[in-house]
Design a protein around this motif. Structure first.
Motif, PDB file in Angstrom:
ATOM      1  N   SER A  50       0.829  -1.208   0.000  1.00 56.51           N
ATOM      2  CA  SER A  50       0.000   0.000   0.000  1.00 56.51           C
ATOM      3  C   SER A  50       0.860   1.254   0.000  1.00 56.51           C
ATOM      4  O   SER A  50       0.566   2.226  -0.708  1.00 56.51           O
ATOM      5  N   LEU A  51       1.938   1.231   0.805  1.00 58.82           N
ATOM      6  CA  LEU A  51       2.826   2.386   0.874  1.00 58.82           C
ATOM      7  C   LEU A  51       3.503   2.636  -0.461  1.00 58.82           C
ATOM      8  O   LEU A  51       3.635   3.793  -0.898  1.00 58.82           O
ATOM      9  N   ASN A  52       3.924   1.574  -1.137  1.00 57.14           N
ATOM     10  CA  ASN A  52       4.586   1.732  -2.432  1.00 57.14           C
ATOM     11  C   ASN A  52       3.626   2.281  -3.484  1.00 57.14           C
ATOM     12  O   ASN A  52       4.025   3.105  -4.318  1.00 57.14           O
ATOM     13  N   ILE A  53       2.376   1.853  -3.454  1.00 55.55           N
ATOM     14  CA  ILE A  53       1.390   2.383  -4.397  1.00 55.55           C
ATOM     15  C   ILE A  53       1.172   3.868  -4.146  1.00 55.55           C
ATOM     16  O   ILE A  53       1.120   4.685  -5.084  1.00 55.55           O
ATOM     17  N   PHE A  54       1.047   4.240  -2.857  1.00 55.46           N
ATOM     18  CA  PHE A  54       0.861   5.649  -2.509  1.00 55.46           C
ATOM     19  C   PHE A  54       2.073   6.477  -2.933  1.00 55.46           C
ATOM     20  O   PHE A  54       1.937   7.563  -3.523  1.00 55.46           O
ATOM     21  N   SER A  86       7.813  -3.208  -8.597  1.00 51.26           N
ATOM     22  CA  SER A  86       8.258  -3.745  -7.314  1.00 51.26           C
ATOM     23  C   SER A  86       7.110  -4.423  -6.580  1.00 51.26           C
ATOM     24  O   SER A  86       7.276  -5.495  -5.984  1.00 51.26           O
ATOM     25  N   VAL A  87       5.930  -3.809  -6.614  1.00 50.05           N
ATOM     26  CA  VAL A  87       4.759  -4.417  -5.977  1.00 50.05           C
ATOM     27  C   VAL A  87       4.391  -5.723  -6.679  1.00 50.05           C
ATOM     28  O   VAL A  87       4.113  -6.739  -6.028  1.00 50.05           O
ATOM     29  N   SER A  90       6.863  -8.445  -5.692  1.00 47.17           N
ATOM     30  CA  SER A  90       6.707  -8.929  -4.323  1.00 47.17           C
ATOM     31  C   SER A  90       5.500  -9.847  -4.179  1.00 47.17           C
ATOM     32  O   SER A  90       5.487 -10.746  -3.339  1.00 47.17           O
ATOM     33  N   MET A  91       4.474  -9.629  -5.005  1.00 47.43           N
ATOM     34  CA  MET A  91       3.260 -10.427  -4.905  1.00 47.43           C
ATOM     35  C   MET A  91       3.322 -11.704  -5.734  1.00 47.43           C
ATOM     36  O   MET A  91       2.437 -12.555  -5.626  1.00 47.43           O
ATOM     37  N   GLU A  92       4.345 -11.857  -6.552  1.00 53.20           N
ATOM     38  CA  GLU A  92       4.457 -13.022  -7.431  1.00 53.20           C
ATOM     39  C   GLU A  92       4.904 -14.242  -6.629  1.00 53.20           C
ATOM     40  O   GLU A  92       5.829 -14.185  -5.828  1.00 53.20           O
TER      41      GLU A  92
END
Length: 300
Positions: free
Chosen positions: A25-29, A77-78, A81-83
């Motif tokens: 969430s922080l990276n998206i923001f 990056s997000v 990390s989710m892969e």
């Protein structure tokens, strides 16, 4: 190019997925703020005419790099990390490593180039505008891009020890050049102030060398870049620590909570730089205010 030496067991990744939600969430923001903030800075810098063109070009390159971090690197990056699929994970990690090192490395080297540029402005005086031209700075930027891209491939495709060594050398070299430049600037300005107090002469470099004539404008730009360098230094400390620990301790793996957190702090630098530009450069701040006033939602 022994990629097999950097294979990762993904069990610890899937086990810690709940811990990554906040970082996602922080990276998206931060991706949104970095994109919007650096867009405003690029528009403002384009309209500002008081900054010397080569210096403004370097500042614009830094803002453009931070913009690319927000648009490309942080979303990737997000996704990385989710892969959880091992094949796609390795492909995305390789892509992320190359792009992340390229853009963040170019940001680091550009900030260093700006520090050296400010030192040359102080040492060359009136000769600075004839020596440091826009064409030469553009050539320098192209060379920096090529060097950083080559280093990013070496970093991403080599063994862990070689990759970490490359990261050490780049970070330490840039920090050394920046610290040396600012130390030299500080000593030179102290010497200049002492001469002014002793001789009571307002314009001492009619011979074309030494301190620039517009000393106040110079100090403002130096102060701005000093803050940018300081922010960059603190944002790169976590990833520097990670490189050290991952070399000597196997537990600190790529994709771990420490690694992702350290990268997030590095990416945060791309959001922080536009704030520093608006805070320290009055002309940029005024242009940003003008842009906001022209927006329909703010004009009323």
């Amino acid at each position: 190019m022994e990629i097999s030496q950097r294979k990762v067991d993904l069990n610890w990744v899937t086990d810690q997925i709940p811990s990554f939600v906040l970082i996602y969430s922080l990276n998206i923001f931060l991706a949104i703020t970095a994109t919007l903030g650096n867009t405003l800075i690029l528009i403002a810098l384009h309209k500002v005419s008081s900054i010397h063109p080569p210096t403004k070009f370097l500042l614009s390159c830094l803002a453009m790099t931070d913009f690319c971090v927000g648009v490309i690197v942080q979303p990737l990056s997000v996704a990385f990390s989710m892969e959880t699929a091992i094949v796609r994970w390795r492909i995305r990690y390789l892509t992320l490593a190359i792009l992340s090192f390229t853009f963040c490395g170019f940001s680091l080297t550009t900030a260093t180039a700006i520090s050296v540029d400010r030192l040359l402005a102080l040492l060359l005086g009136l000769r600075y505008r004839h020596t440091v031209t826009l064409r030469r700075v553009r050539c320098l930027v192209v060379c920096l891009w090529l060097v950083v891209i080559v280093i990013s491939f070496i970093y991403s495709l080599s063994s862990r020890f070689t990759a970490n060594s490359v990261g050490f050398v780049l970070i330490i070299t840039c920090l050394f050049l920046s610290v040396f430049s600012y130390a030299k600037i500080f000593l030179k300005l102290r010497q200049h102030q002492a001469q002014v107090r002793q001789q009571h002469v307002g314009h001492e470099q009619a011979n074309g060398g030494g301190i620039p004539l517009d000393i106040e404008q110079y100090k403002k730009i130096v102060s701005t870049i000093a803050w940018v360098q300081l922010a960059l230094f603190f944002c790169y400390i976590p990833i520097f620590i990670f490189l050290i620990l991952s070399t000597v301790v196997q537990w600190y793996k790529v994709g771990s909570i420490f690694h992702v957190s350290a990268l997030t702090v590095v990416y945060f630098n791309s959001t922080l730089n536009p704030i520093l530009y608006c805070w320290k450069i009055r002309e940029v701040r005024e242009e940003v205010k003008t842009i906001f006033k022209k927006m329909p939602c703010f004009s009323s």
